[in-house]
Design a protein around this motif. Structure first.
Motif, PDB file in Angstrom:
ATOM      1  N   SER A  29      35.685  79.640  39.230  1.00 16.21           N
ATOM      2  CA  SER A  29      35.452  79.571  38.271  1.00 16.21           C
ATOM      3  C   SER A  29      33.712  79.753  38.783  1.00 16.21           C
ATOM      4  O   SER A  29      33.170  79.268  39.980  1.00 16.21           O
ATOM      5  CB  SER A  29      35.388  78.001  38.326  1.00 16.21           C
ATOM      6  OG  SER A  29      34.828  76.871  39.173  1.00 16.21           O
ATOM      7  N   ARG A  66      37.063  77.498  29.251  1.00 18.28           N
ATOM      8  CA  ARG A  66      36.257  76.975  29.392  1.00 18.28           C
ATOM      9  C   ARG A  66      36.163  75.675  29.253  1.00 18.28           C
ATOM     10  O   ARG A  66      37.270  74.893  28.480  1.00 18.28           O
ATOM     11  CB  ARG A  66      35.068  77.521  28.464  1.00 18.28           C
ATOM     12  CG  ARG A  66      34.900  78.941  28.118  1.00 18.28           C
ATOM     13  CD  ARG A  66      33.800  79.435  27.196  1.00 18.28           C
ATOM     14  NE  ARG A  66      32.780  79.169  27.525  1.00 18.28           N
ATOM     15  CZ  ARG A  66      31.769  80.176  27.909  1.00 18.28           C
ATOM     16  NH1 ARG A  66      32.383  81.684  28.746  1.00 18.28           N
ATOM     17  NH2 ARG A  66      30.303  79.502  28.284  1.00 18.28           N
ATOM     18  N   LYS A  67      36.656  75.126  30.391  1.00 21.85           N
ATOM     19  CA  LYS A  67      37.154  72.946  30.413  1.00 21.85           C
ATOM     20  C   LYS A  67      35.300  72.058  31.358  1.00 21.85           C
ATOM     21  O   LYS A  67      34.026  73.172  32.092  1.00 21.85           O
ATOM     22  CB  LYS A  67      37.483  73.094  31.722  1.00 21.85           C
ATOM     23  CG  LYS A  67      38.038  72.361  31.629  1.00 21.85           C
ATOM     24  CD  LYS A  67      39.520  72.170  32.869  1.00 21.85           C
ATOM     25  CE  LYS A  67      39.721  70.539  33.212  1.00 21.85           C
ATOM     26  NZ  LYS A  67      41.251  70.676  34.347  1.00 21.85           N
ATOM     27  N   HIS A 103      47.566  75.673  30.552  1.00 21.35           N
ATOM     28  CA  HIS A 103      46.187  76.118  30.884  1.00 21.35           C
ATOM     29  C   HIS A 103      46.440  76.684  32.575  1.00 21.35           C
ATOM     30  O   HIS A 103      45.207  75.901  33.785  1.00 21.35           O
ATOM     31  CB  HIS A 103      45.993  74.639  30.977  1.00 21.35           C
ATOM     32  CG  HIS A 103      45.142  73.989  29.652  1.00 21.35           C
ATOM     33  ND1 HIS A 103      44.680  74.457  28.883  1.00 21.35           N
ATOM     34  CD2 HIS A 103      45.323  72.378  29.255  1.00 21.35           C
ATOM     35  CE1 HIS A 103      44.515  73.633  28.079  1.00 21.35           C
ATOM     36  NE2 HIS A 103      45.621  72.787  27.971  1.00 21.35           N
ATOM     37  N   GLU A 131      37.749  68.214  29.060  1.00 21.18           N
ATOM     38  CA  GLU A 131      38.753  68.830  28.027  1.00 21.18           C
ATOM     39  C   GLU A 131      38.381  70.421  28.435  1.00 21.18           C
ATOM     40  O   GLU A 131      37.447  70.564  28.887  1.00 21.18           O
ATOM     41  CB  GLU A 131      37.756  68.646  26.678  1.00 21.18           C
ATOM     42  CG  GLU A 131      38.986  67.226  26.223  1.00 21.18           C
ATOM     43  CD  GLU A 131      38.292  67.044  25.349  1.00 21.18           C
ATOM     44  OE1 GLU A 131      38.942  65.755  24.004  1.00 21.18           O
ATOM     45  OE2 GLU A 131      36.783  67.057  24.406  1.00 21.18           O
ATOM     46  N   TYR A 132      39.268  71.356  27.672  1.00 19.49           N
ATOM     47  CA  TYR A 132      39.282  72.659  27.802  1.00 19.49           C
ATOM     48  C   TYR A 132      38.634  73.170  26.373  1.00 19.49           C
ATOM     49  O   TYR A 132      39.040  72.716  24.704  1.00 19.49           O
ATOM     50  CB  TYR A 132      40.448  73.284  27.328  1.00 19.49           C
ATOM     51  CG  TYR A 132      40.958  73.152  28.776  1.00 19.49           C
ATOM     52  CD1 TYR A 132      40.995  74.148  29.808  1.00 19.49           C
ATOM     53  CD2 TYR A 132      41.745  72.268  29.796  1.00 19.49           C
ATOM     54  CE1 TYR A 132      41.387  74.133  31.097  1.00 19.49           C
ATOM     55  CE2 TYR A 132      42.557  71.474  30.878  1.00 19.49           C
ATOM     56  CZ  TYR A 132      41.706  73.359  31.172  1.00 19.49           C
ATOM     57  OH  TYR A 132      43.214  72.419  33.399  1.00 19.49           O
ATOM     58  N   GLU A 173      34.343  70.220  33.520  1.00 17.80           N
ATOM     59  CA  GLU A 173      34.789  69.229  34.790  1.00 17.80           C
ATOM     60  C   GLU A 173      33.075  68.789  34.977  1.00 17.80           C
ATOM     61  O   GLU A 173      32.224  69.341  35.516  1.00 17.80           O
ATOM     62  CB  GLU A 173      34.880  70.196  36.073  1.00 17.80           C
ATOM     63  CG  GLU A 173      35.966  71.043  35.198  1.00 17.80           C
ATOM     64  CD  GLU A 173      37.061  72.381  36.688  1.00 17.80           C
ATOM     65  OE1 GLU A 173      36.013  72.951  37.251  1.00 17.80           O
ATOM     66  OE2 GLU A 173      38.479  72.431  36.643  1.00 17.80           O
ATOM     67  N   LEU A 213      33.002  69.449  23.953  1.00 17.09           N
ATOM     68  CA  LEU A 213      34.299  68.741  24.674  1.00 17.09           C
ATOM     69  C   LEU A 213      33.628  68.132  25.974  1.00 17.09           C
ATOM     70  O   LEU A 213      32.706  67.354  26.376  1.00 17.09           O
ATOM     71  CB  LEU A 213      34.358  70.064  25.740  1.00 17.09           C
ATOM     72  CG  LEU A 213      35.010  71.329  25.607  1.00 17.09           C
ATOM     73  CD1 LEU A 213      35.053  72.482  25.939  1.00 17.09           C
ATOM     74  CD2 LEU A 213      35.845  70.810  24.513  1.00 17.09           C
TER      75      LEU A 213
END
Length: 341
Positions: free
Chosen positions: A2, A38-39, A104, A31-32, A41, A27
């Protein structure tokens, strides 16, 4: 693998706005995005597929399809898993819908932007095509690769559903030389029910890409009883002509796929009617796809009507280009629109 999805914006609510595509997902932590890749973090939007190629291949550029873009050359094609649309007829659903259908999970082979450019050159390619799934969902990966490719003399192609934001197109314009954009229908209901999207952003992307100097070609997959009315096809042709009547329109035949296995194949008569409608609406360049029709896959000079690029066999198998390096017709000296060198 990532990397920071930097085409995003932190909001005061501790949420993050993704600015890559027109879904504009907001988000919160964990959440994605709709795309599944695309998340958020640790308060940052991450691109989970950066450097992870799910599909690579060396293709004739005509397969993208790009008919007015470096004809009879090879494109290094690259895709990842994930997509921001959910088309029930998707031909590449095994990778485009992979994260959504596998809790996911992310899959792919590690390939850095530099390695992609090196492979393209080693394989004698003149361009890199970001394709198979929707490239805007892996924007940062495409951006870094395209920038390196340009520095090495390669051109870049986006094969896209046209859901890019204007901000994304502004950033891509210096490095993306061509786009094949799907106009899947001229019905917002079709987009909503079958693709999980809206029509208007697609039309805006076509216009904005053209305004930014990107060479644009359009593809419409005609699905019986879904988007095949003569009125709708005329609306698509009319829209393309209103933007620029030199934009090539690729009209493709549907074959049953993914969740649309019960739908019939597109009759040739429907494709021919769409071709004729495009001519009536003033489009200079119209092509049929997924059928064997040399006459309607070849390019004719708009001024003298002589054949100037002949295409037969499988897509990209036999291409004979009679234009010079500037796209000039040998019969009447008309300069055909396109990217020729």
């Amino acid at each position: 693998m990532s990397s920071l999805a930097w085409l995003s914006k932190k909001l005061e609510s501790e949420k993050v706005l993704c600015q890559a595509c027109s879904h504009s997902c907001v988000l919160k932590e964990g959440e994605y995005g709709i795309c599944g890749v695309r998340k958020v973090e640790n308060g940052e939007l991450q691109l989970l597929v950066y450097g992870l190629a799910a599909a690579i291949n060396v293709d004739p550029v005509e397969k993208k399809p790009m008919f007015h873009f470096l004809p009879n050359t090879k494109a290094f094609s690259l895709g990842t898993v994930g997509c921001n649309l959910s088309c029930t007829f998707c031909q590449n659903y095994s990778i485009s819908q992979y994260p959504k259908e596998n809790a996911h999970q992310i899959a792919g082979r590690e390939l850095s932007p530099q390695q992609i450019v090196d492979l393209a050159i080693q394989n004698g390619c003149d361009s890199i095509a970001y394709t198979y799934n929707e490239p805007i969902v892996f924007f940062e990966y495409t951006y870094d690769t395209a920038k390196l490719a340009h520095a090495r003399g390669l051109k870049n192609i986006y094969v896209t559903s046209g859901y890019e934001t204007k901000k994304a197109i502004d950033l891509l314009a210096p490095y993306i030389d061509g786009m094949n954009i799907d106009i899947k229908s001229f019905s917002n209901e079709f987009y909503k029910e079958i693709c999980g999207a809206k029509l208007k952003p697609v039309l805006e992307s076509v216009k904005y890409a053209k305004e930014n100097g990107i060479w644009v070609e359009i593809t419409t997959l005609i699905i019986p009883d879904k988007n095949d009315s003569m009125e709708e096809l005329r609306s698509i042709a009319n829209f393309i002509a209103s933007v620029d009547n030199s934009i090539p329109w690729h009209i493709s035949a549907f074959h049953p796929m993914y969740k649309m296995l019960d739908a019939p194949r597109t009759p040739f008569s429907t494709l021919k009617k769409a071709y004729d409608i495009g001519k009536e609406e003033g489009l200079k360049y119209i092509y049929l796809g997924n059928v064997d029709d040399e006459k309607r896959e070849s390019t004719y000079c708009p001024k003298c009507n002589n054949g100037v690029i002949r295409r037969n066999g499988r897509i990209g198998e036999h291409v004979t280009n009679h234009l010079d390096e500037n796209g000039v017709c040998p019969h009447c000296s008309y300069e055909l629109e396109g990217v020729w060198k």
